[in-house]
Design a protein around this motif. Structure first.
Motif, PDB file in Angstrom:
ATOM      1  N   VAL A  69      -2.660  91.454   1.251  1.00 16.14           N
ATOM      2  CA  VAL A  69      -2.159  91.504   2.628  1.00 16.14           C
ATOM      3  C   VAL A  69      -3.284  91.795   3.608  1.00 16.14           C
ATOM      4  CG1 VAL A  69      -0.664  92.808   4.205  1.00 16.14           C
ATOM      5  CG2 VAL A  69       0.196  92.112   1.967  1.00 16.14           C
ATOM      6  N   LEU A  70      -4.278  92.547   3.168  1.00 15.56           N
ATOM      7  CA  LEU A  70      -5.400  92.904   4.032  1.00 15.56           C
ATOM      8  C   LEU A  70      -6.556  91.916   3.940  1.00 15.56           C
ATOM      9  CD1 LEU A  70      -6.944  94.966   5.854  1.00 15.56           C
ATOM     10  CD2 LEU A  70      -7.627  96.121   3.735  1.00 15.56           C
ATOM     11  N   PHE A  71      -7.081  91.712   2.727  1.00 12.00           N
ATOM     12  CA  PHE A  71      -8.318  90.954   2.579  1.00 12.00           C
ATOM     13  C   PHE A  71      -8.139  89.459   2.798  1.00 12.00           C
ATOM     14  CE2 PHE A  71      -9.990  94.744   0.434  1.00 12.00           C
ATOM     15  CZ  PHE A  71     -11.253  94.789   0.993  1.00 12.00           C
ATOM     16  N   THR A  72      -7.034  88.892   2.323  1.00 12.32           N
ATOM     17  CA  THR A  72      -6.854  87.439   2.452  1.00 12.32           C
ATOM     18  C   THR A  72      -6.807  86.988   3.906  1.00 12.32           C
ATOM     19  OG1 THR A  72      -5.731  87.349   0.308  1.00 12.32           O
ATOM     20  CG2 THR A  72      -5.439  85.466   1.775  1.00 12.32           C
ATOM     21  N   VAL A 109       1.244  81.127   9.113  1.00 13.90           N
ATOM     22  CA  VAL A 109       2.271  80.654   8.180  1.00 13.90           C
ATOM     23  C   VAL A 109       1.644  80.275   6.845  1.00 13.90           C
ATOM     24  CG1 VAL A 109       3.966  78.824   7.740  1.00 13.90           C
ATOM     25  CG2 VAL A 109       3.841  79.897   9.996  1.00 13.90           C
ATOM     26  N   VAL A 110       0.510  79.587   6.888  1.00  8.85           N
ATOM     27  CA  VAL A 110      -0.194  79.226   5.648  1.00  8.85           C
ATOM     28  C   VAL A 110      -0.559  80.477   4.871  1.00  8.85           C
ATOM     29  CG1 VAL A 110      -2.260  78.151   4.678  1.00  8.85           C
ATOM     30  CG2 VAL A 110      -1.073  77.065   6.596  1.00  8.85           C
ATOM     31  N   ASN A 111      -1.118  81.461   5.562  1.00 12.92           N
ATOM     32  CA  ASN A 111      -1.487  82.707   4.902  1.00 12.92           C
ATOM     33  C   ASN A 111      -0.268  83.433   4.348  1.00 12.92           C
ATOM     34  OD1 ASN A 111      -4.523  83.682   5.214  1.00 12.92           O
ATOM     35  ND2 ASN A 111      -4.029  82.497   7.032  1.00 12.92           N
ATOM     36  N   ALA A 112       0.848  83.372   5.064  1.00 11.66           N
ATOM     37  CA  ALA A 112       2.067  84.039   4.604  1.00 11.66           C
ATOM     38  C   ALA A 112       2.562  83.432   3.292  1.00 11.66           C
ATOM     39  CB  ALA A 112       3.152  83.946   5.675  1.00 11.66           C
ATOM     40  N   VAL A 113       2.488  82.118   3.178  1.00 11.29           N
ATOM     41  CA  VAL A 113       2.908  81.464   1.930  1.00 11.29           C
ATOM     42  C   VAL A 113       1.980  81.860   0.791  1.00 11.29           C
ATOM     43  CG1 VAL A 113       3.211  79.244   0.770  1.00 11.29           C
ATOM     44  CG2 VAL A 113       3.974  79.527   3.130  1.00 11.29           C
ATOM     45  N   GLY A 147       2.512  92.424   7.853  1.00 10.02           N
ATOM     46  CA  GLY A 147       1.128  92.709   7.497  1.00 10.02           C
ATOM     47  C   GLY A 147       0.253  91.487   7.641  1.00 10.02           C
ATOM     48  N   VAL A 148       0.767  90.338   7.237  1.00 11.77           N
ATOM     49  CA  VAL A 148       0.009  89.090   7.367  1.00 11.77           C
ATOM     50  C   VAL A 148      -0.239  88.765   8.841  1.00 11.77           C
ATOM     51  CG1 VAL A 148       0.064  86.605   6.965  1.00 11.77           C
ATOM     52  CG2 VAL A 148       0.841  88.170   5.175  1.00 11.77           C
ATOM     53  N   VAL A 149       0.798  88.890   9.661  1.00 13.53           N
ATOM     54  CA  VAL A 149       0.657  88.609  11.097  1.00 13.53           C
ATOM     55  C   VAL A 149      -0.399  89.523  11.719  1.00 13.53           C
ATOM     56  CG1 VAL A 149       1.822  88.707  13.332  1.00 13.53           C
ATOM     57  CG2 VAL A 149       3.009  87.736  11.350  1.00 13.53           C
ATOM     58  N   VAL A 200      -6.027 108.619   9.508  1.00 15.53           N
ATOM     59  CA  VAL A 200      -5.387 107.520   8.785  1.00 15.53           C
ATOM     60  C   VAL A 200      -4.262 106.904   9.608  1.00 15.53           C
ATOM     61  CG1 VAL A 200      -5.947 108.562   6.559  1.00 15.53           C
ATOM     62  CG2 VAL A 200      -3.706 108.977   7.572  1.00 15.53           C
ATOM     63  N   ASN A 201      -3.763 107.647  10.605  1.00 10.15           N
ATOM     64  CA  ASN A 201      -2.682 107.114  11.446  1.00 10.15           C
ATOM     65  C   ASN A 201      -3.155 105.995  12.365  1.00 10.15           C
ATOM     66  OD1 ASN A 201      -0.650 108.938  10.483  1.00 10.15           O
ATOM     67  ND2 ASN A 201      -1.572 110.542  11.738  1.00 10.15           N
ATOM     68  N   PHE A 202      -4.460 105.813  12.490  1.00  9.52           N
ATOM     69  CA  PHE A 202      -5.000 104.741  13.314  1.00  9.52           C
ATOM     70  C   PHE A 202      -5.140 103.430  12.543  1.00  9.52           C
ATOM     71  CE2 PHE A 202      -6.412 108.589  15.473  1.00  9.52           C
ATOM     72  CZ  PHE A 202      -6.093 108.298  16.799  1.00  9.52           C
ATOM     73  N   SER A 203      -4.851 103.450  11.262  1.00  7.71           N
ATOM     74  CA  SER A 203      -4.948 102.241  10.442  1.00  7.71           C
ATOM     75  C   SER A 203      -3.580 101.567  10.325  1.00  7.71           C
ATOM     76  CB  SER A 203      -5.459 102.590   9.044  1.00  7.71           C
ATOM     77  OG  SER A 203      -5.295 101.489   8.163  1.00  7.71           O
ATOM     78  N   PRO A 204      -3.457 100.294  10.696  1.00  7.01           N
ATOM     79  CA  PRO A 204      -2.175  99.593  10.511  1.00  7.01           C
ATOM     80  C   PRO A 204      -1.747  99.556   9.053  1.00  7.01           C
ATOM     81  CG  PRO A 204      -3.687  98.311  11.880  1.00  7.01           C
ATOM     82  CD  PRO A 204      -4.479  99.437  11.317  1.00  7.01           C
ATOM     83  N   LEU A 205      -2.734  99.551   8.149  1.00  9.09           N
ATOM     84  CA  LEU A 205      -2.415  99.480   6.728  1.00  9.09           C
ATOM     85  C   LEU A 205      -1.705 100.743   6.251  1.00  9.09           C
ATOM     86  CD1 LEU A 205      -2.861  97.441   4.423  1.00  9.09           C
ATOM     87  CD2 LEU A 205      -4.863  98.780   3.747  1.00  9.09           C
ATOM     88  N   THR A 206      -1.911 101.861   6.948  1.00  3.85           N
ATOM     89  CA  THR A 206      -1.225 103.097   6.585  1.00  3.85           C
ATOM     90  C   THR A 206       0.288 102.925   6.688  1.00  3.85           C
ATOM     91  OG1 THR A 206      -3.070 104.492   7.293  1.00  3.85           O
ATOM     92  CG2 THR A 206      -0.905 105.521   7.214  1.00  3.85           C
ATOM     93  N   TYR A 207       0.753 102.281   7.741  1.00 10.81           N
ATOM     94  CA  TYR A 207       2.195 102.109   7.939  1.00 10.81           C
ATOM     95  C   TYR A 207       2.763 101.099   6.943  1.00 10.81           C
ATOM     96  CZ  TYR A 207       0.824 104.635  12.062  1.00 10.81           C
ATOM     97  OH  TYR A 207       0.296 105.586  12.893  1.00 10.81           O
ATOM     98  N   PHE A 208       1.957 100.123   6.574  1.00 10.29           N
ATOM     99  CA  PHE A 208       2.361  99.208   5.509  1.00 10.29           C
ATOM    100  C   PHE A 208       2.529  99.972   4.201  1.00 10.29           C
ATOM    101  CE2 PHE A 208       1.138  96.631   1.862  1.00 10.29           C
ATOM    102  CZ  PHE A 208       1.988  95.543   1.969  1.00 10.29           C
TER     103      PHE A 208
END
Length: 257
Positions: A69-72, A109-113, A147-149, A200-208
């Motif tokens: 979800v993060l690196f791709t 959308v491509v990344n989401a698939v 997360g992808v968006v 860590v609350n400043f990272s979007p990945l934390t909420y994911f």
């Protein structure tokens, strides 16, 4: 051609471009598999209860999903935007009805698939190789999509502001690696210095990570946020961040090169 038709056509072109790059396809799915094999199957829980990977396998499901979800999106969108800039493709795009937001939506959308397929593979491997007891929830779908968006938007910004494809990939790794381990994915807050906890609350990945863990793992106790269950509260926060990141990503894409 309608807006939906333009997005559909660009999505189809983006998907064909991805599947033609066999190396990209291979490593998109191979990297998370190797990570699960190493950390999930080979590196076992420390019996003393200290150090990394001391929690049950299901605790780390958000971390394994976060890898794709993060690196791709970061690497693919960063390099894609940089490649379009180097080839003066945005200058040609400006002469078509396709807007920057529509182009980014099609790439998202491509990344989401791609990431959806990789996530199914990851969940299957985690269950088979680690014996994790995962509580499957319908909320996994919106969490992965948001997360992808979010990270497609960030990737678009990296590709717009770095000087080359190599620079975009380097920037995505420099940003992605710290976020992967410092966003309550593989490393819990109790293992970090006290002063670092609020950061860590400043990272979007934390909420994911928090939301996916609350939705799939019953062994963690998380307090309600603003009267909402944690899986819903974190989803709303991630949605807000994703909207902002996508808007900024679309705005950063150059009209000309």
């Amino acid at each position: 051609m309608s807006r939906m038709g333009r997005v559909r056509a660009e999505t189809s072109a983006g998907w064909r471009s991805f599947v033609r790059r066999r190396t990209a396809v291979f490593f998109t799915f191979f990297f998370p598999v190797i990570l699960i094999v190493i950390f999930g199957a080979l590196v076992r829980t420390d019996p003393t209860g200290e150090g990394l990977f001391t929690e049950p396998p299901a605790y780390y499901v958000p971390g394994y999903l976060a890898v794709v979800v993060l690196f791709t999106p970061l690497s693919r969108m960063g390099s894609e935007v940089a490649r379009h800039r180097e080839g003066s493709r945005f200058e040609k795009l400006a002469t078509t009805p396709l807007s920057r937001a529509e182009w980014l939506l099609a790439q998202t959308v491509v990344n989401a698939v791609i990431i959806g397929l990789a996530s199914l593979l990851i969940l299957g491997l985690v269950i088979v190789l680690t014996g994790a007891e995962i509580g499957f929830s319908a909320l996994l779908v919106p969490y992965i999509l948001l997360g992808v968006v979010c990270f497609c938007g960030v990737g678009a910004m990296l590709g717009s502001y770095t000087g080359s494809q190599d620079g975009a990939v380097a920037a995505s790794n420099a940003i992605g690696l710290p976020l992967l381990f410092l966003s309550e994915t593989f490393v819990s807050l109790s293992q970090l210095p006290g002063w670092f906890g609020p950061l860590v609350n400043f990272s979007p990945l934390t909420y994911f990570a928090r939301g996916v863990r609350a939705a799939t793992y019953s062994g963690v106790e998380t307090a309600a946020v603003a009267g909402l269950e944690p899986q819903f509260a974190n989803l709303l926060i991630l949605a807000a961040v994703a909207v902002v990141a996508f808007a900024l990503g679309a705005r950063s894409i150059p009209r000309t090169d």
